[in-house]
Design a protein around this motif. Structure first.
Motif, PDB file in Angstrom:
ATOM      1  N   ALA A   1       0.839  -1.200   0.000  1.00 43.51           N
ATOM      2  CA  ALA A   1       0.000   0.000   0.000  1.00 43.51           C
ATOM      3  C   ALA A   1       0.875   1.251   0.000  1.00 43.51           C
ATOM      4  O   ALA A   1       0.538   2.248  -0.641  1.00 43.51           O
ATOM      5  N   GLY A   2       2.011   1.188   0.678  1.00 43.65           N
ATOM      6  CA  GLY A   2       2.931   2.315   0.703  1.00 43.65           C
ATOM      7  C   GLY A   2       3.531   2.625  -0.653  1.00 43.65           C
ATOM      8  O   GLY A   2       3.964   3.754  -0.910  1.00 43.65           O
ATOM      9  N   LEU A   3       3.563   1.636  -1.540  1.00 46.46           N
ATOM     10  CA  LEU A   3       4.021   1.862  -2.913  1.00 46.46           C
ATOM     11  C   LEU A   3       2.952   2.543  -3.753  1.00 46.46           C
ATOM     12  O   LEU A   3       3.218   2.972  -4.867  1.00 46.46           O
ATOM     13  N   GLY A   4       1.745   2.579  -3.210  1.00 45.83           N
ATOM     14  CA  GLY A   4       0.649   3.171  -3.953  1.00 45.83           C
ATOM     15  C   GLY A   4      -0.306   2.148  -4.524  1.00 45.83           C
ATOM     16  O   GLY A   4      -1.200   2.493  -5.297  1.00 45.83           O
ATOM     17  N   MET A   5      -0.104   0.884  -4.149  1.00 46.34           N
ATOM     18  CA  MET A   5      -1.039  -0.142  -4.624  1.00 46.34           C
ATOM     19  C   MET A   5      -2.365   0.046  -3.906  1.00 46.34           C
ATOM     20  O   MET A   5      -2.402   0.165  -2.686  1.00 46.34           O
ATOM     21  N   ASP A   6      -3.446   0.062  -4.667  1.00 42.66           N
ATOM     22  CA  ASP A   6      -4.753   0.162  -4.032  1.00 42.66           C
ATOM     23  C   ASP A   6      -5.188  -1.232  -3.571  1.00 42.66           C
ATOM     24  O   ASP A   6      -4.508  -2.224  -3.831  1.00 42.66           O
ATOM     25  N   GLY A   7      -6.293  -1.292  -2.893  1.00 41.43           N
ATOM     26  CA  GLY A   7      -6.771  -2.561  -2.341  1.00 41.43           C
ATOM     27  C   GLY A   7      -6.941  -3.652  -3.379  1.00 41.43           C
ATOM     28  O   GLY A   7      -6.600  -4.806  -3.134  1.00 41.43           O
ATOM     29  N   SER A   8      -7.440  -3.283  -4.557  1.00 41.34           N
ATOM     30  CA  SER A   8      -7.650  -4.305  -5.592  1.00 41.34           C
ATOM     31  C   SER A   8      -6.319  -4.802  -6.156  1.00 41.34           C
ATOM     32  O   SER A   8      -6.191  -5.985  -6.476  1.00 41.34           O
ATOM     33  N   GLN A   9      -5.322  -3.928  -6.244  1.00 39.30           N
ATOM     34  CA  GLN A   9      -4.006  -4.360  -6.729  1.00 39.30           C
ATOM     35  C   GLN A   9      -3.328  -5.278  -5.718  1.00 39.30           C
ATOM     36  O   GLN A   9      -2.713  -6.279  -6.099  1.00 39.30           O
ATOM     37  N   VAL A  10      -3.434  -4.940  -4.440  1.00 36.15           N
ATOM     38  CA  VAL A  10      -2.861  -5.793  -3.396  1.00 36.15           C
ATOM     39  C   VAL A  10      -3.545  -7.151  -3.422  1.00 36.15           C
ATOM     40  O   VAL A  10      -2.887  -8.195  -3.392  1.00 36.15           O
ATOM     41  N   ALA A  11      -4.868  -7.149  -3.505  1.00 37.30           N
ATOM     42  CA  ALA A  11      -5.624  -8.407  -3.544  1.00 37.30           C
ATOM     43  C   ALA A  11      -5.247  -9.232  -4.766  1.00 37.30           C
ATOM     44  O   ALA A  11      -5.083 -10.456  -4.670  1.00 37.30           O
ATOM     45  N   LYS A  12      -5.092  -8.588  -5.908  1.00 37.36           N
ATOM     46  CA  LYS A  12      -4.709  -9.295  -7.133  1.00 37.36           C
ATOM     47  C   LYS A  12      -3.334  -9.925  -6.986  1.00 37.36           C
ATOM     48  O   LYS A  12      -3.124 -11.079  -7.372  1.00 37.36           O
ATOM     49  N   ALA A  13      -2.388  -9.171  -6.427  1.00 41.15           N
ATOM     50  CA  ALA A  13      -1.032  -9.691  -6.252  1.00 41.15           C
ATOM     51  C   ALA A  13      -1.042 -10.898  -5.327  1.00 41.15           C
ATOM     52  O   ALA A  13      -0.401 -11.923  -5.611  1.00 41.15           O
ATOM     53  N   ILE A  14      -1.770 -10.811  -4.228  1.00 40.67           N
ATOM     54  CA  ILE A  14      -1.817 -11.913  -3.272  1.00 40.67           C
ATOM     55  C   ILE A  14      -2.563 -13.103  -3.849  1.00 40.67           C
ATOM     56  O   ILE A  14      -2.142 -14.250  -3.678  1.00 40.67           O
ATOM     57  N   ALA A  15      -3.646 -12.854  -4.560  1.00 37.74           N
ATOM     58  CA  ALA A  15      -4.424 -13.951  -5.144  1.00 37.74           C
ATOM     59  C   ALA A  15      -3.628 -14.703  -6.204  1.00 37.74           C
ATOM     60  O   ALA A  15      -3.721 -15.933  -6.301  1.00 37.74           O
ATOM     61  N   SER A  16      -2.837 -13.983  -6.984  1.00 36.48           N
ATOM     62  CA  SER A  16      -2.093 -14.658  -8.052  1.00 36.48           C
ATOM     63  C   SER A  16      -0.773 -15.234  -7.575  1.00 36.48           C
ATOM     64  O   SER A  16      -0.227 -16.145  -8.201  1.00 36.48           O
ATOM     65  N   PHE A  17      -0.250 -14.724  -6.442  1.00 34.90           N
ATOM     66  CA  PHE A  17       1.022 -15.232  -5.931  1.00 34.90           C
ATOM     67  C   PHE A  17       1.059 -15.015  -4.423  1.00 34.90           C
ATOM     68  O   PHE A  17       1.664 -14.057  -3.928  1.00 34.90           O
ATOM     69  N   ALA A  18       0.399 -15.914  -3.690  1.00 35.67           N
ATOM     70  CA  ALA A  18       0.280 -15.772  -2.235  1.00 35.67           C
ATOM     71  C   ALA A  18       1.639 -15.770  -1.539  1.00 35.67           C
ATOM     72  O   ALA A  18       1.786 -15.180  -0.465  1.00 35.67           O
ATOM     73  N   ASN A  19       2.644 -16.389  -2.135  1.00 40.29           N
ATOM     74  CA  ASN A  19       3.969 -16.421  -1.513  1.00 40.29           C
ATOM     75  C   ASN A  19       4.587 -15.046  -1.365  1.00 40.29           C
ATOM     76  O   ASN A  19       5.578 -14.894  -0.652  1.00 40.29           O
ATOM     77  N   VAL A  20       4.022 -14.048  -2.018  1.00 41.57           N
ATOM     78  CA  VAL A  20       4.535 -12.690  -1.860  1.00 41.57           C
ATOM     79  C   VAL A  20       4.492 -12.277  -0.387  1.00 41.57           C
ATOM     80  O   VAL A  20       5.313 -11.494   0.072  1.00 41.57           O
ATOM     81  N   LEU A  21       3.570 -12.873   0.354  1.00 43.16           N
ATOM     82  CA  LEU A  21       3.443 -12.548   1.776  1.00 43.16           C
ATOM     83  C   LEU A  21       4.566 -13.141   2.615  1.00 43.16           C
ATOM     84  O   LEU A  21       4.773 -12.729   3.749  1.00 43.16           O
ATOM     85  N   THR A  22       5.285 -14.114   2.065  1.00 33.97           N
ATOM     86  CA  THR A  22       6.359 -14.766   2.820  1.00 33.97           C
ATOM     87  C   THR A  22       7.744 -14.224   2.468  1.00 33.97           C
ATOM     88  O   THR A  22       8.725 -14.615   3.091  1.00 33.97           O
ATOM     89  N   LEU A  23       7.824 -13.363   1.480  1.00 31.44           N
ATOM     90  CA  LEU A  23       9.113 -12.840   1.045  1.00 31.44           C
ATOM     91  C   LEU A  23       9.676 -11.844   2.050  1.00 31.44           C
ATOM     92  O   LEU A  23       8.937 -11.133   2.718  1.00 31.44           O
ATOM     93  N   SER A  24      10.971 -11.792   2.112  1.00 29.72           N
ATOM     94  CA  SER A  24      11.653 -10.841   2.988  1.00 29.72           C
ATOM     95  C   SER A  24      11.581  -9.444   2.383  1.00 29.72           C
ATOM     96  O   SER A  24      11.910  -9.248   1.205  1.00 29.72           O
TER      97      SER A  24
END
Length: 105
Positions: free
Chosen positions: A6-29
């Protein structure tokens, strides 16, 4: 991670899209993966909104090695005569271009 995106400027739908298509993004350092990738794209002249769109479109790019993927891809495009702004545009338009593994022949 959600706050960082969100700090990069991703809105809620972009964050949701990123997580939905690649949930491992949440585990990255943040320090080892996310911030270095964003810094490299920023160094090419991409602003936060452009980086946010690229990540939303292809979040897998955050897992790629700077040394093995992003830097060689940028160097290859530079060798074709593209300047940083053209390389940044290529990444914005087709973020998967950084997924290409280049090898020397």
């Amino acid at each position: 991670h959600v706050q960082w995106m969100a700090g990069l400027g991703m809105d809620g739908s972009q964050v949701a899209k990123a997580i939905a298509s690649f949930a491992n993004v949440l585990t990255l350092s943040l320090e080892a993966n996310l911030k270095p990738q964003v810094q490299r794209m920023s160094g090419l002249g991409m602003d936060d909104s452009q980086i946010a769109k690229a990540i939303a479109s292809f979040p897998d790019m955050l897992t790629f090695s700077l040394e093995a993927n992003l830097k060689p891809s940028v160097q290859w495009m530079s060798g074709l005569g593209l300047d940083d702004s053209q390389i940044a545009k290529a990444i914005r338009v087709f973020p998967k271009c950084v997924a290409v593994a280049l090898r020397r022949t």
